[in-house]
Motif scaffolding. Structure first.
Motif, PDB file in Angstrom:
ATOM      1  N   VAL A  38       3.052  -6.210   2.455  1.00 59.44           N
ATOM      2  CA  VAL A  38       3.038  -5.486   1.078  1.00 59.44           C
ATOM      3  C   VAL A  38       3.354  -4.025   1.534  1.00 59.44           C
ATOM      4  N   SER A  39       4.263  -3.384   1.311  1.00 58.08           N
ATOM      5  CA  SER A  39       4.335  -1.755   1.928  1.00 58.08           C
ATOM      6  C   SER A  39       4.272  -1.066   0.595  1.00 58.08           C
ATOM      7  N   LEU A  40       3.376  -0.014   0.619  1.00 60.45           N
ATOM      8  CA  LEU A  40       2.873   1.000  -0.444  1.00 60.45           C
ATOM      9  C   LEU A  40       3.177   2.282  -0.131  1.00 60.45           C
ATOM     10  N   LEU A  41       3.541   3.086  -1.120  1.00 61.34           N
ATOM     11  CA  LEU A  41       3.460   4.762  -0.853  1.00 61.34           C
ATOM     12  C   LEU A  41       2.286   5.092  -1.485  1.00 61.34           C
ATOM     13  N   GLU A  42       1.355   5.648  -0.311  1.00 58.49           N
ATOM     14  CA  GLU A  42       0.049   6.261  -0.991  1.00 58.49           C
ATOM     15  C   GLU A  42      -0.028   7.497  -0.520  1.00 58.49           C
ATOM     16  N   ASN A  43      -1.246   8.350  -1.016  1.00 61.45           N
ATOM     17  CA  ASN A  43      -1.504   9.533  -0.677  1.00 61.45           C
ATOM     18  C   ASN A  43      -2.488   9.763   0.326  1.00 61.45           C
ATOM     19  N   VAL A  44      -2.124  10.509   1.155  1.00 65.55           N
ATOM     20  CA  VAL A  44      -3.088  10.738   2.342  1.00 65.55           C
ATOM     21  C   VAL A  44      -4.509  11.425   2.060  1.00 65.55           C
ATOM     22  N   ALA A  45      -4.683  12.048   0.861  1.00 66.91           N
ATOM     23  CA  ALA A  45      -5.666  12.441   0.272  1.00 66.91           C
ATOM     24  C   ALA A  45      -6.481  11.365  -0.632  1.00 66.91           C
ATOM     25  N   LEU A  46      -8.065  11.256  -0.363  1.00 68.91           N
ATOM     26  CA  LEU A  46      -8.554  10.423  -1.276  1.00 68.91           C
ATOM     27  C   LEU A  46      -8.534  10.607  -2.711  1.00 68.91           C
ATOM     28  N   ILE A  47      -8.643  11.794  -3.023  1.00 67.49           N
ATOM     29  CA  ILE A  47      -8.617  12.172  -4.177  1.00 67.49           C
ATOM     30  C   ILE A  47      -7.081  13.354  -4.478  1.00 67.49           C
ATOM     31  N   SER A  48      -6.453  13.028  -5.459  1.00 62.26           N
ATOM     32  CA  SER A  48      -4.905  13.799  -5.570  1.00 62.26           C
ATOM     33  C   SER A  48      -4.864  13.777  -6.845  1.00 62.26           C
ATOM     34  N   GLU A  49      -4.326  15.069  -7.372  1.00 60.06           N
ATOM     35  CA  GLU A  49      -3.731  15.305  -8.632  1.00 60.06           C
ATOM     36  C   GLU A  49      -4.790  14.837  -9.800  1.00 60.06           C
ATOM     37  N   LYS A  53       1.634   2.835   3.860  1.00 52.12           N
ATOM     38  CA  LYS A  53       0.741   1.892   4.459  1.00 52.12           C
ATOM     39  C   LYS A  53       1.550   0.353   4.035  1.00 52.12           C
ATOM     40  N   SER A  54       1.489  -0.383   5.177  1.00 52.08           N
ATOM     41  CA  SER A  54       1.931  -2.026   5.084  1.00 52.08           C
ATOM     42  C   SER A  54       0.835  -2.796   5.499  1.00 52.08           C
ATOM     43  N   TYR A  55       0.616  -3.695   4.317  1.00 50.48           N
ATOM     44  CA  TYR A  55      -0.493  -4.741   4.738  1.00 50.48           C
ATOM     45  C   TYR A  55       0.202  -5.881   5.020  1.00 50.48           C
ATOM     46  N   LEU A  56      -0.133  -6.820   5.961  1.00 54.71           N
ATOM     47  CA  LEU A  56       0.562  -7.967   6.684  1.00 54.71           C
ATOM     48  C   LEU A  56      -0.117  -8.863   5.885  1.00 54.71           C
ATOM     49  N   ARG A  89     -21.002 -14.053 -13.619  1.00 54.82           N
ATOM     50  CA  ARG A  89     -21.569 -14.644 -12.643  1.00 54.82           C
ATOM     51  C   ARG A  89     -20.743 -14.114 -11.445  1.00 54.82           C
ATOM     52  N   VAL A  90     -21.852 -14.049 -10.491  1.00 53.04           N
ATOM     53  CA  VAL A  90     -21.311 -13.429  -8.826  1.00 53.04           C
ATOM     54  C   VAL A  90     -20.701 -14.544  -8.287  1.00 53.04           C
ATOM     55  N   ILE A  91     -19.517 -14.297  -7.695  1.00 56.08           N
ATOM     56  CA  ILE A  91     -18.725 -15.092  -6.961  1.00 56.08           C
ATOM     57  C   ILE A  91     -19.283 -14.787  -5.535  1.00 56.08           C
ATOM     58  N   THR A  92     -19.839 -15.875  -4.831  1.00 59.25           N
ATOM     59  CA  THR A  92     -20.377 -15.771  -3.538  1.00 59.25           C
ATOM     60  C   THR A  92     -19.348 -16.387  -2.565  1.00 59.25           C
ATOM     61  N   ASP A  93     -18.264 -16.897  -2.671  1.00 56.60           N
ATOM     62  CA  ASP A  93     -17.145 -17.670  -1.821  1.00 56.60           C
ATOM     63  C   ASP A  93     -17.053 -16.831  -0.682  1.00 56.60           C
ATOM     64  N   ALA A  94     -17.122 -17.264   0.569  1.00 56.68           N
ATOM     65  CA  ALA A  94     -16.605 -16.434   1.670  1.00 56.68           C
ATOM     66  C   ALA A  94     -15.069 -16.358   1.813  1.00 56.68           C
ATOM     67  N   VAL A  95     -14.792 -15.109   2.090  1.00 57.08           N
ATOM     68  CA  VAL A  95     -13.026 -14.887   1.826  1.00 57.08           C
ATOM     69  C   VAL A  95     -12.603 -14.812   3.390  1.00 57.08           C
ATOM     70  N   GLY A  96     -11.153 -15.165   3.399  1.00 51.58           N
ATOM     71  CA  GLY A  96     -10.597 -15.157   4.676  1.00 51.58           C
ATOM     72  C   GLY A  96     -10.393 -13.547   5.016  1.00 51.58           C
ATOM     73  N   ARG A  97     -10.559 -13.163   6.150  1.00 47.83           N
ATOM     74  CA  ARG A  97     -10.433 -11.817   6.366  1.00 47.83           C
ATOM     75  C   ARG A  97      -8.761 -11.632   7.082  1.00 47.83           C
ATOM     76  N   VAL A  98      -8.232 -11.047   6.045  1.00 48.59           N
ATOM     77  CA  VAL A  98      -6.682 -11.013   6.205  1.00 48.59           C
ATOM     78  C   VAL A  98      -6.570  -9.248   6.769  1.00 48.59           C
ATOM     79  N   PHE A  99      -7.010  -8.453   5.772  1.00 48.64           N
ATOM     80  CA  PHE A  99      -6.875  -6.914   5.920  1.00 48.64           C
ATOM     81  C   PHE A  99      -7.826  -6.294   6.755  1.00 48.64           C
ATOM     82  N   PRO A 100      -7.543  -5.288   7.545  1.00 46.99           N
ATOM     83  CA  PRO A 100      -8.516  -4.147   8.321  1.00 46.99           C
ATOM     84  C   PRO A 100      -9.013  -3.418   7.136  1.00 46.99           C
TER      85      PRO A 100
END
Length: 327
Positions: free
Chosen positions: A127-138, A117-120, A298-309
């Motif tokens: 940022v390109s990452l090798l991930e597992n296709v299963a949510l829980i693995s090993e 998966k690559s996150y632009l 302390r809860v941080i309530t700053d709005a964040v820019g939407r970068v990733f889907p």
């Protein structure tokens, strides 16, 4: 600009063709749900132009892009994505050869348990990452990227000064999305990724290397929350400590809180914990244990820019921790 090159989102935002192509690209490389892609814009373009030019442009930004050649999403995902493009191809247009050639590449290919998966990033880098296709693995959930890690990375991009020139320790790094984003975009002096599961550490080291991060400015260490020594923590000497999606199991929350207490009472770094609140009882129990250890938040309530889907339907909370005496 032609009317067909403009589209309006449900909240009234006007998008042009360049925006739409980037939406396709970002969603493709993160293997987002196909329903989330901007298919409506494509359908309108096909209706008005009677041309496959936009499909060709989409292909160039996805399956035919150099990033896909180097770090391809899963075979199954690419097959489904191309099938959707073919399904929408205008019936009165000549078939697009490169579309069917791309499909032919994946029809007979064997799928695997891992994919990229690559996150632009806003810089255009990825940022390109090798991930597992299963949510829980090993026996672990640490081989995939979770929403809180994406949120924390977005917050970091908006608050780079927190990390610039500083030593950062990440607890429970998983496959490394938050940390790699910070290393690539926020110029820390040193960054230490950590986890305790052997398979996660193996994947983490691979992803750190995959993204061109090397010692001594970047390191990967085993940090067992129940057994981390004072010597190890002092050697790391973190100015900032971060953790994402580590508060999901009440059985290990106590160990995390005790480690955070030791860290805060040692070098007094800034500590940030980001969590997707899936179970209010578990998350509330974590906060209660913080209070019992003399740690306020302390809860941080700053709005964040939407970068990733990613899905923003759930509650994601970012908190900063302090020892009660420090307040």
């Amino acid at each position: 600009m032609e009317p067909s090159e403009l589209s309006r989102t449900p909240d009234g935002e006007i998008r042009n063709k360049t925006d739409i192509l980037r939406d396709f690209q970002v969603s493709f490389f993160t293997m987002s749900r196909l329903l989330s892609f901007p298919w409506t814009f494509l359908e309108k373009d096909l209706e008005s132009n009677k041309s496959s030019d936009l499909i060709s442009d989409i292909l160039k930004q996805t399956c035919l892009h150099s990033l896909c050649r180097k770090f391809p999403p899963s075979v199954r995902f690419r097959r489904l994505f191309l099938s959707e493009l073919i399904r929408r191809e205008a019936a009165d247009c000549d078939p697009l050869d490169e579309l069917y050639d791309a499909l032919a590449e994946v029809v007979g290919a064997e799928d695997t348990a891992e994919c990229y998966k690559s996150y632009l990033l806003p810089s255009g880098d990825a940022v390109s990452l090798l991930e597992n296709v299963a949510l829980i693995s090993e026996g672990t959930t640490g081989l995939v990227t979770w929403e809180a890690a994406l949120y924390l990375a977005e917050w970091a991009l908006d608050h780079r000064q927190v990390f610039t020139g500083r030593t950062v320790l990440e607890l429970g790094s998983g496959v490394g999305l938050s940390g790699i984003t910070i290393c690539r975009s926020c110029s820390p002096r040193r960054f230490v990724f950590s986890d305790c599961h052997p398979r996660v550490l193996q994947a983490l080291r691979s992803n750190v290397e995959l993204n061109g991060l090397t010692p001594p400015s970047v390191g990967v260490e085993e940090v067992d929350w129940t057994a981390a020594s004072e010597e190890q923590l002092e050697r790391i000497g973190a100015d900032v400590v971060i953790a994402a999606d580590v508060v999901y199991d009440p059985d290990i929350a106590g160990s995390l809180v005790k480690l955070l207490s030791r860290i805060l009472r040692g070098s007094s770094p800034e500590v940030f914990v980001c969590s997707t609140v899936r179970n209010q009882e578990t998350y509330g129990g974590f906060k209660q244990q913080l209070d019992q250890e003399g740690i306020s938040h302390r809860v941080i309530t700053d709005a964040v820019g939407r970068v990733f889907p990613y899905s923003r339907d759930g509650v994601i909370e970012l908190i900063q921790l302090h020892t009660t005496a420090a307040q």
